[in-house]
Design a protein around this motif. Structure first.
Motif, PDB file in Angstrom:
ATOM      1  N   LYS A 253      49.791  -5.793  33.722  1.00 40.75           N
ATOM      2  CA  LYS A 253      51.063  -5.217  33.898  1.00 40.75           C
ATOM      3  C   LYS A 253      52.436  -6.096  33.584  1.00 40.75           C
ATOM      4  O   LYS A 253      53.348  -5.596  33.122  1.00 40.75           O
ATOM      5  CB  LYS A 253      51.276  -4.781  35.306  1.00 40.75           C
ATOM      6  N   ARG A 255      52.179  -8.392  31.271  1.00 39.90           N
ATOM      7  CA  ARG A 255      52.189  -8.200  29.846  1.00 39.90           C
ATOM      8  C   ARG A 255      53.032  -7.170  29.108  1.00 39.90           C
ATOM      9  O   ARG A 255      53.614  -7.046  28.407  1.00 39.90           O
ATOM     10  CB  ARG A 255      50.803  -8.437  29.318  1.00 39.90           C
ATOM     11  N   GLU A 256      52.647  -5.986  29.740  1.00 35.85           N
ATOM     12  CA  GLU A 256      53.070  -4.694  29.238  1.00 35.85           C
ATOM     13  C   GLU A 256      54.584  -4.712  29.650  1.00 35.85           C
ATOM     14  O   GLU A 256      55.297  -4.271  28.869  1.00 35.85           O
ATOM     15  CB  GLU A 256      52.730  -3.514  30.076  1.00 35.85           C
ATOM     16  N   PHE A 257      54.922  -5.040  30.996  1.00 34.88           N
ATOM     17  CA  PHE A 257      56.275  -5.420  31.294  1.00 34.88           C
ATOM     18  C   PHE A 257      57.147  -6.191  30.111  1.00 34.88           C
ATOM     19  O   PHE A 257      58.360  -5.588  29.585  1.00 34.88           O
ATOM     20  CB  PHE A 257      56.654  -6.024  32.494  1.00 34.88           C
ATOM     21  N   VAL A 259      56.226  -6.823  26.730  1.00 34.85           N
ATOM     22  CA  VAL A 259      56.303  -6.154  25.870  1.00 34.85           C
ATOM     23  C   VAL A 259      57.288  -4.989  25.605  1.00 34.85           C
ATOM     24  O   VAL A 259      58.015  -4.595  24.798  1.00 34.85           O
ATOM     25  CB  VAL A 259      54.909  -5.114  25.443  1.00 34.85           C
ATOM     26  N   ARG A 260      57.647  -4.139  26.952  1.00 34.83           N
ATOM     27  CA  ARG A 260      58.473  -3.133  26.700  1.00 34.83           C
ATOM     28  C   ARG A 260      59.783  -3.600  26.844  1.00 34.83           C
ATOM     29  O   ARG A 260      60.742  -3.186  26.604  1.00 34.83           O
ATOM     30  CB  ARG A 260      57.960  -2.302  28.275  1.00 34.83           C
ATOM     31  N   GLU A 261      60.211  -4.559  27.857  1.00 29.62           N
ATOM     32  CA  GLU A 261      61.504  -4.950  28.513  1.00 29.62           C
ATOM     33  C   GLU A 261      62.025  -6.012  27.404  1.00 29.62           C
ATOM     34  O   GLU A 261      63.220  -6.063  27.366  1.00 29.62           O
ATOM     35  CB  GLU A 261      61.542  -5.316  29.676  1.00 29.62           C
ATOM     36  N   SER A 262      61.347  -6.816  26.836  1.00 32.16           N
ATOM     37  CA  SER A 262      61.778  -7.916  26.221  1.00 32.16           C
ATOM     38  C   SER A 262      60.827  -8.208  24.990  1.00 32.16           C
ATOM     39  O   SER A 262      60.328  -9.324  24.735  1.00 32.16           O
ATOM     40  CB  SER A 262      62.180  -9.104  26.780  1.00 32.16           C
ATOM     41  N   HIS A 263      60.728  -7.226  24.160  1.00 33.17           N
ATOM     42  CA  HIS A 263      59.593  -7.318  22.989  1.00 33.17           C
ATOM     43  C   HIS A 263      59.982  -8.257  21.902  1.00 33.17           C
ATOM     44  O   HIS A 263      59.298  -8.808  21.534  1.00 33.17           O
ATOM     45  CB  HIS A 263      59.501  -5.947  22.328  1.00 33.17           C
TER      46      HIS A 263
END
Ligand SMILES: [Zn+2]
Ligand SMILES: [Zn+2]
Lengths: 362, 167
Positions: A253, A255-257, A259-263
């Protein structure tokens, strides 16, 4: 049956394979059993004669088992510091065993998955280590090894307290179940302390990669049981095993965060880390671990395409001081090691990029 | 003995086993409470080893009682309870029997249980006396050699061989 360090330095243990369930986050699963002979004092009260005798008895009877495949015995007491450090980096012996004194050794079996330390804190410490999340398998293996050893040896055992150990913290099953996790996203998002606190509440211990200090090297953390008495071995395996999926989920989660929020930031961090590792002219062990951690996460998130996880896993071990000196041949001071480490990384990572044979080929 | 953190007499003598090396602490009541509260916060669930030993050793609280407890020695390996507290490591399997009363609160505090429920060895120590005899005889032989009483040492060696061969 002596270990050839030169060939050991060219191969890699099973647990670095980067295979097994959840291998993107779970580096390895490890179980150890502490055992003592019934008719000798524990190590702290054993004189050199006792210790020589304990080593002889255990070595001879373990080697006589025959069901453990090819075995190597290493006389740790006779090794130079560099070779002892090499075995620590390889996780075949503990740091305590490496730094101890007097007669002591280790029997290594089956692809480095099984090792039996003689005269560590207890007379015998059996260890099984496997790649990925494989606790059940590790337990079945170590139980089989313990059964085989038990046929040869009378262990110190008490009806009430179970297997008797030098320290009361290990009495009962003598069993420590550990899982090594790579948790870079929880570190970046500063959630790792929260995780520690909640694990301690359920009496699980958390340590860094080689158990030093609180700052884990390369964002590796080892979760293990603290209680060893009053629960069955299967319960202890379950106790540790049950929390791992939650931690894996928590890391995914995070990591997903990221990737999503500060790619952009994440991609930049991973790319810079990879860039430094491929171009540096001199680099310390700590910086290497730190950068490899970002690269490992980058490979798992698909941000790096030309690198495989087993290669990264292997680099974590092979860039450490003793491994590096074994590969480059000879003892080096820190400054020269940093230059050799950078050269080794450039050679392997740039070769990998061109699709050549990287460190995967032994 | 004075408290390590102030000038009051130390009434709590704590051996901390949870770190890398066993650590001895001598504290007054006030500082002992502060210390135990700290470590319990670090390890919720009452897992603090320090707590166990302190509670148990604080019962007498007098220096003489502590000294008496500390002087108890295992007849097999010779370790005293003081040495165990200092080193954090026991000397032989028999210590679990001869220090049972002292160790039980400690073990209960670490593990929350006193009864093993796991695996049992296929070969249990059939004759416990013989096992502990061996440990004791080996120690006596070492002492005889150190004291240069070689006649006694060789008698002890014969005794050890006899037991080893009969097992
Ligand atoms: Zn005080
Ligand atoms: Zn003893």
């Amino acid at each position: 049956m002596n270990v050839d360090f030169t060939s050991l330095a060219r191969t890699s243990g099973e647990w670095l394979r980067g295979a097994g369930p959840e291998a993107d986050i779970v580096m390895s699963s490890r179980i150890r059993l502490a055992r003592n002979l019934a008719d000798f004092p524990f190590i702290s009260r054993a004189n050199p004669g006792d210790r020589t005798e304990i080593e002889r008895v255990l070595r001879e009877r373990i080697v006589a088992i025959g069901d453990l495949g090819p075995l190597s015995f290493v006389d740790v007491n006779k090794l130079v510091a560099l070779d002892r450090q090499f075995l620590v980096e390889r996780q075949l012996i503990s740091r305590e065993h490496s730094e101890g004194d007097g007669p002591r050794g280790v029997v290594i079996a089956e692809n480095e998955q099984i090792s039996l330390m003689i005269n560590e804190e207890d007379h015998l410490r059996i260890q099984v280590i496997q790649s990925g999340l494989n606790l059940q398998n590790a337990w079945e293996t170590i139980n089989r090894v313990d059964d085989l050893v038990e046929k040869q040896i009378t262990y110190a055992f008490n009806e009430h307290l179970g297997y008797l150990t030098a320290c009361p913290t290990n009495v009962g099953t003598g069993m420590r179940v550990s899982v090594m996790l790579h948790l870079p996203a929880l570190v970046i998002t500063r959630q790792i302390d929260k995780l520690f606190r909640s694990l301690q509440k359920i009496s699980l211990a958390v340590r860094g990669l080689y158990g030093e200090g609180s700052q884990a090297m390369g964002d590796f953390y080892q979760i293990s049981n603290q209680i060893t008495l009053g629960r069955s071995e299967a319960d202890l395996v379950k106790q540790v095993g049950d929390v791992i999926p939650t931690i894996i989920d928590y890391e995914r989660k995070a990591r997903e965060f990221l990737v999503r929020e500060s790619h952009e930031n994440l991609h930049d961090r991973v790319s810079r880390a990879y860039g430094i590792l491929r171009t540096a002219q001199t680099i310390s062990s700590e910086e290497t671990m730190h950068l490899l951690s970002s690269v490992r996460m980058g490979v798992n998130l698909g941000l790096i395409h030309d690198l495989e996880i087993p290669t990264v896993n292997k680099l974590f071990i092979y860039t450490q001081p003793a491994h590096l000196q074994k590969i480059t041949g000879g003892e080096l001071d820190t400054a020269d090691r940093n230059i050799e480490r950078a050269r080794y990384l450039r050679r392997l990572l740039n070769k990998e990029e061109r699709g050549g044979d990287g460190v995967n080929q032994n | 003995m004075k408290c390590q953190r102030c000038d009051k007499p130390a009434t709590f003598h704590i051996t901390e086993l949870t770190g890398g090396k066993p650590q001895e602490l001598h504290l007054c009541e006030q500082h002992a409470r502060a210390y135990l509260t700290e470590s319990e916060q670090e390890q919720p669930g009452g897992q603090s080893l320090a707590g166990a030993l302190a509670q148990q050793l604080a019962v007498g609280q007098t220096a003489e009682e502590l000294a008496r407890l500390d002087q108890q020695a295992c007849p097999i390996c010779g370790i005293t309870f003081f040495e165990f507290r200092k080193e954090g490591r026991l000397g032989c399997p028999h210590d679990y029997v001869c220090f049972q009363k002292e160790l039980e609160p400690l073990i209960l505090n670490i593990h929350g249980e006193l009864q093993h429920v796991g695996k049992r060895p296929q070969r249990s120590p059939a004759n416990t006396d013989r096992q502990t005899d061996l440990i004791r005889l080996r120690r006596e032989m070492k002492e005889a050699i150190t004291g240069e009483d070689y006649e006694r040492a060789s008698k002890l060696r014969d005794e050890i061989r006899q037991i080893e061969q009969s097992s």
